[in-house]
Design an enzyme around this catalytic site. Structure first.
Site, PDB file in Angstrom:
ATOM      1  CD  GLU A 247       7.678   1.269  -2.112  1.00  0.00           C
ATOM      2  OE1 GLU A 247       8.323   0.642  -1.284  1.00  0.00           O
ATOM      3  OE2 GLU A 247       7.257   0.746  -3.171  1.00  0.00           O
TER       4      GLU A 247
HETATM    5  C1  ACM Z   1       4.148  -0.626  -0.364  1.00  0.00           C
HETATM    6  O1  ACM Z   1       4.591  -1.611   0.231  1.00  0.00           O
HETATM    7  N1  ACM Z   1       4.965   0.173  -0.991  1.00  0.00           N
HETATM    8  C2  ACM Z   1       2.752  -0.313  -0.385  1.00  0.00           C
END
Ligand code: ACM
Length: 698
Positions: free
Chosen positions: A326
């Protein structure tokens, strides 16, 4: 819950187990049910039984060491706790009179490893139980199975005659605990390690850093934990203590330092590592944030070399998790120096820039003898095949990685923070039956991990978000793929859930305490009734409906409410049986009437309770819903019993009530609405030719 109702549910859950195992010494028992979680690879019961009384002794054969002795001592303590028998402490001499022989061939790996042999064999006859394992870890797994086998009847405690040959389906069976969003205590981690061992999980993935907290001491860069943690971090001594505790239970500890994104807390003390000037403060909100390490500056790699080398020396596991998820690269997009660097080096986009960052990280890890593991996003062609892909995106991503030759583990489907039922997690298989991977490719699928993201858990509530559902995931990762009976899984989960309490887990008992605190009284009855049929909203809706920060107390009704709400499951099950008993409508009728009446009464009684406890004000709209669900359910049962179809007016009014009850309030939702709708639907269909399906909406 009244005693009668509790008894009905207990019998529903365990009746076959009781009748199966309840034979006395004179009569050979019918084949007992397997009350084990996870179900072993092979179980063959025999009609014998080994008595467990105060003379019960254990001896070892073959290899013995401190780890094995400690495991046997813990086994004996738990056996005592359950049986209230005073047992002789220590090991016995191996003779005819010893009830349990633990025979280990050797110690196994010194540092717990993904290559550890965890197999074991248990052979129980009238005379003796023999647990045989190639390694101490195998013996530790077998001791847990023995404790789960313990049974009792009027003749006393006993181990059933059985031959078990067992080994895991996958070598990597983990639980990730995020200690960064909300800090977790040493005690919390230890009791969860105990619970992991009880269901044969073997990897504690320690998510140590996040935007919201930096939770490990760094002696090289002390401003990391000093300024990034509010004083809540694990010292090196504490880390070593957890690693030793886990090793004692055959559990690996894989640390995660999530970079380049999810890194705000690093930048509070060291803003110069960031891709924007700062200053930075610890993030208090949940979500995805922009701060990211600057992958274009040599000082950043020098820092990471220092920090990761320090951590590599602290954590003995072969793998080190670098996160990598992310990162949206927004800070990178806005930084002219980073843009110029990319142009100069021919780095075409942010993905390529992160791949470049990872290749630099990989060199640091390799220098320290570590293998890299990271989330899906690290899968880029630039990286060699000895990294492990941790898939939060799904089995397709995992299969794609395996086809390319990468090892991988699955967490998609195992996000226990999302409050899904155990059945949901149970259905998620790292190597599903329809997998098209070749056997060689399938070997790259190492297993999976439950992920306890900690936006909304404290030491007070975390056990109830992990257990007992994670036992279902543990079974998926250990047992043969063919073990898929959901009802039987729930039946055994209820058994294991009680056994976890003996290890100090708070998943059941803290609910009562939290309700008492909310009500400010010992008698929580009506609130407990409500909480038994509602659950927190699923997935990421909690924050949208009921915004809080990492500094907010997690002591509301939503925090006391549990996934897989037991009252709702019981009600739904009984409605199914009741409707299947048409046209008699007798089965569970009185139990349903009692339950629905209790909803009516509790709905009314909650009003004064809320007036007395302003913290309960947010659930006011649910009290009307509870009463109305009770009304509607009782009326539907009455129509069914009389064989009279309801009026159009009743159907219209009922539809409105059910639509209202289906709306969540205080981020809580009734889990009994579908079952009440089934009652209403059945009532609506009275007198109509079956099996024509008629919509309940007029
Ligand atoms: C995640 O759920 N960003 C690893």
């Amino acid at each position: 819950m009244t005693i009668k109702k509790a008894l009905v549910w207990f019998v529903l859950l365990t009746c076959v187990a009781i009748s199966g195992n309840g034979a006395n010494a004179q009569q050979p028992a019918p084949t007992p049910r397997i009350d084990l979680v996870p179900v072993p690879a092979s179980v063959k019961f025999n009609p014998e039984r080994l008595t467990v009384d105060a003379s019960f002794k254990v001896a070892t054969r073959g290899h013995s060491d401190d780890r094995l002795k400690a495991a046997i001592a813990r086994f004996m303590k738990r056996l005592e706790g359950r049986t209230v028998l005073t047992l002789e402490p220590g090991l016995a001499v191996d003779d005819q009179m010893t009830q349990l022989i633990v025979h280990c061939d050797g110690p196994g790996r010194n540092v717990p490893s993904v290559a550890e042999n965890e197999s074991y064999r248990i052979d129980i006859t009238r005379r003796q139980a023999i647990l045989k394992a190639p390694t101490v870890v195998g013996a530790i797994r077998g001791l847990e199975t023995l404790l789960q086998l313990l049974n009792a009847d009027r003749n006393g405690y006993y181990l059933p005659g059985v031959l078990i040959e067992d080994q895991p389906r996958f070598p990597w069976r983990g639980l990730m605990i995020d200690v960064a969003r909300h800090f977790q205590t040493m005690e919390t981690l230890k009791r969860n390690l105990d619970a992991m061992a009880a269901v044969k999980l073997n990897v504690f993935h320690w998510h140590l850093t996040e935007d919201q907290g930096f939770r490990v001491e760094s002696k090289k860069y002390p401003k990391l934990h000093q300024l990034g943690s509010d004083g809540n971090y694990f010292t090196h001594e504490q880390v070593k203590e957890i690693i030793a505790y886990a090793r004692d239970r055959g559990i690996r500890v894989v640390p995660e330092f999530d970079i380049p994104g999810h890194s705000t807390s690093w930048l509070v003390g060291y803003p110069e590592l960031g891709s924007a000037p700062g200053p930075y403060t610890i993030e208090r909100r949940p979500g995805i944030f922009e701060p990211a390490l600057d992958p274009t500056r040599e000082e950043v790699y020098k820092f990471l070399d220092g920090f990761l080398s320090e951590m590599a020396a602290l954590f003995p596991d072969e793998y080190l998790h670098i996160g990598g998820d992310e990162n949206e690269g927004k800070q990178w997009d806005r930084n002219p120096a980073i843009q110029a660097y990319m142009k100069e080096k021919g780095i075409k986009d942010n993905h390529a820039l992160q791949a470049y960052f990872n290749t630099r990280l990989l060199k640091i890890l390799q220098k320290n003898g570590k293998k890299m593991i990271g989330w899906d996003e690290i899968l880029q062609p630039e990286l060699p095949k000895d990294i492990v892909i941790h898939s939060w995106r799904g089995t397709a991503a995992l299969a794609e990685a395996a086809r390319k030759g990468y090892d991988g583990i699955l967490s998609n489907g195992y996000y226990i923070d999302l409050i899904q039922p155990a059945s949901h997690h149970y259905a998620s298989d790292p190597l599903p039956a329809d997998s098209t991977l070749t056997p060689a490719e399938a070997k790259h699928v190492l297993g999976g991990e439950a992920t306890m993201w900690a936006e909304w858990v404290t030491p007070e509530t975390i056990d109830s978000r992990i257990w007992p559902r994670t036992a279902a995931i543990a079974e998926r990762l250990w047992s043969p793929r063919t073990v898929t009976d959901v009802n039987d899984m729930y039946r055994r989960l209820a058994i294991i859930s009680l056994q976890l309490e003996e290890l100090g887990l708070l998943h059941k008992k803290n609910q009562d305490m939290m309700l008492r605190r909310l009500v400010r009284h010992d008698d929580t009855g009506p609130l407990k009734t409500l909480v038994s049929v509602v659950e927190p909203v699923k997935e990421y809706r909690r924050y949208q409906m009921r915004p809080q920060t990492m500094l907010s107390p997690l002591t509301g009704v939503i925090d006391a409410a549990l996934p897989d709400a037991e009252g709702a499951r019981r009600f739904t099950w009984m409605v199914k049986e009741f409707l299947a008993d048409a046209p008699r409508y007798q089965l569970y009728r009185s139990e349903l009437i009692e339950m629905l009446s209790e909803w009516q009464e509790s709905g009314a009684a909650l009003g004064p309770m809320i007036d007395h406890s302003p913290a309960l004000k947010e659930i006011k709209p649910l009290t009307k819903g509870l009463s109305e669900l009770g009304d509607v359910g009782l009326e539907a049962i009455s129509y069914l019993k009389l064989g009279q179809p309801p009026t159009r007016e009743w159907r219209e009014a009922t539809t409105l009530k059910l639509d209202e009850a289906a709306k969540p309030y205080a981020a809580l939702e009734f889990m009994v609405v579908p079952a009440v709708k089934q009652l209403v639907q059945a009532a609506t269909e009275i007198g109509q030719p079956r099996p024509t399906s008629v919509s309940s909406t007029p």
